[in-house]
Design an enzyme around this catalytic site. Sequence first.
Site, PDB file in Angstrom:
ATOM      1  N   THR A 140       0.836  -1.189   0.000  1.00  0.00           N
ATOM      2  CA  THR A 140       0.000   0.000   0.000  1.00  0.00           C
ATOM      3  C   THR A 140       0.881   1.253   0.000  1.00  0.00           C
ATOM      4  O   THR A 140       2.029   1.215   0.413  1.00  0.00           O
ATOM      5  CB  THR A 140      -0.968   0.011   1.207  1.00  0.00           C
ATOM      6  OG1 THR A 140      -1.678  -1.234   1.243  1.00  0.00           O
ATOM      7  CG2 THR A 140      -1.994   1.132   1.107  1.00  0.00           C
TER       8      THR A 140
ATOM      9  N   ASN B 158      -2.760  -4.700  -2.147  1.00  0.00           N
ATOM     10  CA  ASN B 158      -2.904  -5.505  -0.933  1.00  0.00           C
ATOM     11  C   ASN B 158      -1.546  -6.003  -0.443  1.00  0.00           C
ATOM     12  O   ASN B 158      -0.761  -5.224   0.058  1.00  0.00           O
ATOM     13  CB  ASN B 158      -3.905  -6.647  -1.101  1.00  0.00           C
ATOM     14  CG  ASN B 158      -4.413  -7.146   0.248  1.00  0.00           C
ATOM     15  OD1 ASN B 158      -4.501  -6.392   1.214  1.00  0.00           O
ATOM     16  ND2 ASN B 158      -4.752  -8.419   0.333  1.00  0.00           N
TER      17      ASN B 158
ATOM     18  N   SER C 252      -9.044  -0.594   5.276  1.00  0.00           N
ATOM     19  CA  SER C 252      -8.632   0.276   6.383  1.00  0.00           C
ATOM     20  C   SER C 252      -8.042   1.592   5.892  1.00  0.00           C
ATOM     21  O   SER C 252      -7.644   2.426   6.714  1.00  0.00           O
ATOM     22  CB  SER C 252      -7.591  -0.441   7.257  1.00  0.00           C
ATOM     23  OG  SER C 252      -8.144  -1.567   7.891  1.00  0.00           O
TER      24      SER C 252
END
Length: 571
Positions: A376, A396, A448
């Site tokens: 990320t 990811n 998130s």
Amino acid sequence: MLRPLRQLLFLMLLCVPAMTFAAQAPRASQATKPPGAAIASGHALATQAGMEMIRAGGNAFDAAVAVSAMLSVVEPISSGIGGGGFFLLHDAKSGRDIFVDARETAPASATPAAFLDAGGELDRDRATNGPWSAGIPGLPAALVHLASKYGRLPLATSLAPAIRVAREGFPIYPRLEKGYASRRAVMERYRGTRAVFLADGTPPTVGEVLRQPELAHTLELIAAKGFDGFYRGETADRLLAAVKEEGGSWRADELGGYRVKEREPLRFRYRDWEITTAPPPSSGGVALAEILQVLEGWDLAALDDAHRHHVVVEAMRRAYRDRTIYLGDPDFVKVPMRRLMSPDYAAGLRATIHPDKATPSALLSGQPAPLEDDETTHFSILDAEGNRVSATQTVNLLYGSGMVAPGTGVLLNDEMDDFALRPGTPNAFGVMGFAANAPEPGKRMLSSMTPSFIESADKLAVLGAPGGSRIITEVLLGILGYDAGLNAQQVAALPRFHHQWLPDVISAEKGAIDPATVAALQAMGHTVNAAESTWGNLQTVSWDKRSGVLEGGSDPRNPVGSAEVLTRGKR
């Protein structure tokens, strides 16, 4: 201001090298616009690409396209056009905040049963490697959307730096070499990946030049044809063939039917700050609101170090529990937003926190949460008109699925693991989910990622970070750092600690919590792992409206990241 907390944060910073990138305008009572532009990103080439657009007369949104595309070229370990992301925008002309959701979507083939082995357990290899692990990419659609709706430069201009570097190459740096070594067995399963990363017959080595001519061609098709350059025609045909070749199943209508979604950002107040952040399918904004609204019930400055950490951890614990149970794609499940965002709900959570004792999490586990230190990426942009972008994008895990589609240079994501593929079974980051985050065709997996703006009467900051489930707490600590009076670079460098409900352990970077505080927390009943490796890669820019100081802060944990400030009149 929180003077003791400020002092604590500064002490924590003593062991971290700080470089401040600042520009100051002539002092005025209060500036109405920033004195220039600032960009912070995870790679110097990406920051430079964004500044190239600013110098060419573009705005923050043109710069965002250039930065995002360049990161897709030079950070394949972290993100790429085979993945997705979230873009939080502020359009200065209209005064609007917009959340552009470019999260990947589940193909119809990706049912929960498809990810179970013969014994009914989660097939971890299928969930994280190869074509079954990949959702329909969203990032190319986001680049087209940003350029056409908010930018002022042609898409071809904004993509030109990334196309140039993809074709000419860039030097391999240590993270790429190390990450490839850890994923080599998976990546070398796929002929498309071998063609890119083993082009000279050997794995990537620091200092070698990585050239990606097929990726350059794919970006040229997007530059020339926009959406259809990726989701239909030549590139789409090659993506579909590659997935089929490796045993997966995507459909042409799933690719051609992908759309970014504009959503209303979440807004709430913390003390003197107006915070604008990510809505579902990100869990970040909701969790951030819960944690900060819980913490408003304490005078943090009046607490000793142990009790300050204690209440912050307990607020984290409760927010992550709600993340696990309630959050998912709002187009598929009803998320109780009014309750989760309510100050009254936060007050109720606060009342359950014992001032001197840890609250045990259910199903205790002694294993520390897995790290996402290299996956990320995030960038932050502010321009001289007041436009701003906070963007987090990802594939990811390290190098995503490990699979490059032959002929495209596109490294596919492995975002399917962010679904609750088997309810109650933790994913690669140790977080669990249930029905709200179960896969369905076209559904977006929970994230998130927490791109955010914070603004007070005197200051504006743009921030965000990578870090898997730890993204939320990185951004949280960054906001507390700004509230304590730190500058942008100090905020980016702050030592980190984290709790995510399950496993029931406080994770902390080595030196982030002093031994006496660790002992006091343990006496309260907390389990503390106080010697973890560093994590995250926070990128932030800020503007002091009264002094006119414009700053960028790039996380020193990432040596290839950079922050740059360009003031009016300079080129």
